[in-house]
Design a protein around this motif. Sequence first.
Motif, PDB file in Angstrom:
ATOM      1  N   ASP A   1      -0.512 -16.363  -8.027  1.00 29.11           N
ATOM      2  CA  ASP A   1      -1.020 -17.319  -9.012  1.00 29.11           C
ATOM      3  C   ASP A   1      -2.364 -16.879  -9.588  1.00 29.11           C
ATOM      4  N   THR A   2      -2.846 -15.695  -9.184  1.00 34.14           N
ATOM      5  CA  THR A   2      -4.052 -15.107  -9.776  1.00 34.14           C
ATOM      6  C   THR A   2      -3.799 -13.628 -10.038  1.00 34.14           C
ATOM      7  N   GLN A   3      -4.424 -13.098 -11.074  1.00 31.25           N
ATOM      8  CA  GLN A   3      -4.192 -11.699 -11.440  1.00 31.25           C
ATOM      9  C   GLN A   3      -4.791 -10.734 -10.413  1.00 31.25           C
ATOM     10  N   PHE A   4      -4.091  -9.633 -10.155  1.00 33.01           N
ATOM     11  CA  PHE A   4      -4.575  -8.574  -9.284  1.00 33.01           C
ATOM     12  C   PHE A   4      -5.477  -7.630 -10.075  1.00 33.01           C
ATOM     13  N   THR A   5      -6.343  -6.918  -9.350  1.00 34.51           N
ATOM     14  CA  THR A   5      -7.010  -5.749  -9.895  1.00 34.51           C
ATOM     15  C   THR A   5      -6.169  -4.537  -9.512  1.00 34.51           C
ATOM     16  N   VAL A   6      -5.758  -3.762 -10.518  1.00 30.92           N
ATOM     17  CA  VAL A   6      -4.808  -2.687 -10.268  1.00 30.92           C
ATOM     18  C   VAL A   6      -5.392  -1.355 -10.735  1.00 30.92           C
ATOM     19  N   ASN A   7      -5.400  -0.384  -9.820  1.00 29.81           N
ATOM     20  CA  ASN A   7      -5.877   0.963 -10.144  1.00 29.81           C
ATOM     21  C   ASN A   7      -4.852   1.979  -9.666  1.00 29.81           C
ATOM     22  N   ARG A   8      -4.142   2.581 -10.625  1.00 29.87           N
ATOM     23  CA  ARG A   8      -3.169   3.627 -10.335  1.00 29.87           C
ATOM     24  C   ARG A   8      -2.238   3.232  -9.174  1.00 29.87           C
ATOM     25  N   SER A   9      -1.657   2.090  -9.311  1.00 26.40           N
ATOM     26  CA  SER A   9      -0.733   1.570  -8.305  1.00 26.40           C
ATOM     27  C   SER A   9       0.579   1.191  -8.962  1.00 26.40           C
ATOM     28  N   GLU A  10       1.598   0.939  -8.145  1.00 26.79           N
ATOM     29  CA  GLU A  10       2.903   0.609  -8.709  1.00 26.79           C
ATOM     30  C   GLU A  10       3.590  -0.468  -7.891  1.00 26.79           C
ATOM     31  N   ILE A  11       4.414  -1.250  -8.624  1.00 29.84           N
ATOM     32  CA  ILE A  11       5.268  -2.281  -8.023  1.00 29.84           C
ATOM     33  C   ILE A  11       6.663  -2.041  -8.576  1.00 29.84           C
ATOM     34  N   ARG A  12       7.541  -1.423  -7.778  1.00 28.93           N
ATOM     35  CA  ARG A  12       8.837  -0.973  -8.290  1.00 28.93           C
ATOM     36  C   ARG A  12       9.949  -1.184  -7.274  1.00 28.93           C
ATOM     37  N   HIS A  13      11.160  -1.215  -7.812  1.00 28.10           N
ATOM     38  CA  HIS A  13      12.398  -1.170  -7.020  1.00 28.10           C
ATOM     39  C   HIS A  13      12.506  -2.336  -6.023  1.00 28.10           C
ATOM     40  N   ASN A  14      11.901  -3.466  -6.366  1.00 31.18           N
ATOM     41  CA  ASN A  14      12.042  -4.665  -5.538  1.00 31.18           C
ATOM     42  C   ASN A  14      13.179  -5.520  -6.074  1.00 31.18           C
ATOM     43  N   ILE A  15      13.845  -6.285  -5.206  1.00 31.89           N
ATOM     44  CA  ILE A  15      14.965  -7.126  -5.639  1.00 31.89           C
ATOM     45  C   ILE A  15      14.768  -8.557  -5.146  1.00 31.89           C
ATOM     46  N   PRO A  16      15.200  -9.542  -5.972  1.00 30.70           N
ATOM     47  CA  PRO A  16      15.913  -9.401  -7.245  1.00 30.70           C
ATOM     48  C   PRO A  16      15.031  -8.996  -8.429  1.00 30.70           C
ATOM     49  N   THR A  17      13.694  -9.164  -8.342  1.00 34.19           N
ATOM     50  CA  THR A  17      12.796  -8.708  -9.408  1.00 34.19           C
ATOM     51  C   THR A  17      11.529  -8.144  -8.774  1.00 34.19           C
ATOM     52  N   ASN A  18      10.738  -7.454  -9.594  1.00 37.36           N
ATOM     53  CA  ASN A  18       9.444  -6.973  -9.114  1.00 37.36           C
ATOM     54  C   ASN A  18       8.400  -8.091  -9.101  1.00 37.36           C
ATOM     55  N   CYS A  19       8.186  -8.703 -10.268  1.00 33.86           N
ATOM     56  CA  CYS A  19       7.202  -9.786 -10.407  1.00 33.86           C
ATOM     57  C   CYS A  19       7.740 -10.988 -11.169  1.00 33.86           C
TER      58      CYS A  19
END
Length: 380
Positions: free
Chosen positions: A350-368
């Motif tokens: 419910d709050t935005q992440f700080t993201v530096n050269r990271s990935e969120i992939r191949h999760n099921i049923p969705t990533n985000c």
Amino acid sequence: MRYSTLSGIAVLATIVVNGVIAVPAVAGNGNGISVPCGTTALINAIATAPAGSTLVLARHCTYHLTTAYAGDDGLPPIDRQLTIEGRGSTIVRDGLTAGAFRIFHVTSTGDLRLDDITIRGGNVPTAGGGILVDSSGTLKLNKATLDNNTAGIEGGGVDVEAGATAYISRGEFTFNNAGGGDGGGLESDGTVTADGVVFSNNFANAGGAIGHESGDAVFRNTTLKNNTSGLDGGGIDSVRDTVQFINSKIINNTTSGTQGGGIWNAGSLKLIKTEVAGNVVGGSGGEGGGIYEDAGTLVLQDSQVDRNSANGAGNSRAGGIYNTGGTVTLDHSKVNNNASTTAPGGVWTDTQFTVNRSEIRHNIPTNCAGGPVIVTGCVG
């Protein structure tokens, strides 16, 4: 500093400890005080050794405790500096015949070092089934195994009270239990530093391996695996203050509750080169198979959250990370291959992440997708 203070007369004499006639420990040849393979000899040695002494136990001996020394303590309280070299020995409470008591109690003035030893079968209705360390006390464990100890409230294996200090290296915490409270293996409320420690098959209501309510803790090269909890934090439950895991693994832990198969955090948690994998939150409507973040601070640096799941009935979601009101940073990290019953499978926040050269992939049923906030760079 080592002492060899027992004279030849004292070696041959007998003394009374707690009403028991006991042969005292004998002075070693400059290498500490030798303790024969017998319970009365062990009790006598601990009770009478001068501050700064080293007790050398009989190699591979099992010292059986059948009655409490006093109160909830199986052995004389450690109220001074003392080293015990186990040489592969075991100190065990004989559960079939003995009442309820822990093995060691380090008081506020105590400083205990245990080397190459197993502590087994302690059982108390309160805290520290194997070892209790009072505020201002110090415990040093090297190549020590805490096995099958039980506490009714917290710290099935070891309870480090607020203001106490513990150093743990190259040890194991296995099959310890704090079913009524926190920290099946270790309750970390003081200052704790661990390196090369394995926590496996421990159980608690919260924090199957580790419960952390206060203080600062650093775990290097540490593995939390196959631990379970009934409420939250199958691996660790961290309530406040700071915890770091460096070059560590938090794997295959499970909670039958609803929050945090691997980690439950409301304090300040930093994971550096650490793997959070294969953890499960199994309760109906469970959230955060890998990590449940509750309004604290979470930093992942060069780390991965992989193959975790929220697989319970109902609206179980966020197999990877569930964040409610927390501050989360992903720095060169991955949240991949996680799964949940309902979307999103990777990250709910419910709050935005700080993201530096990271990935969120191949999760099921969705990533985000399906959460109230989509993490920057997360697709699907």
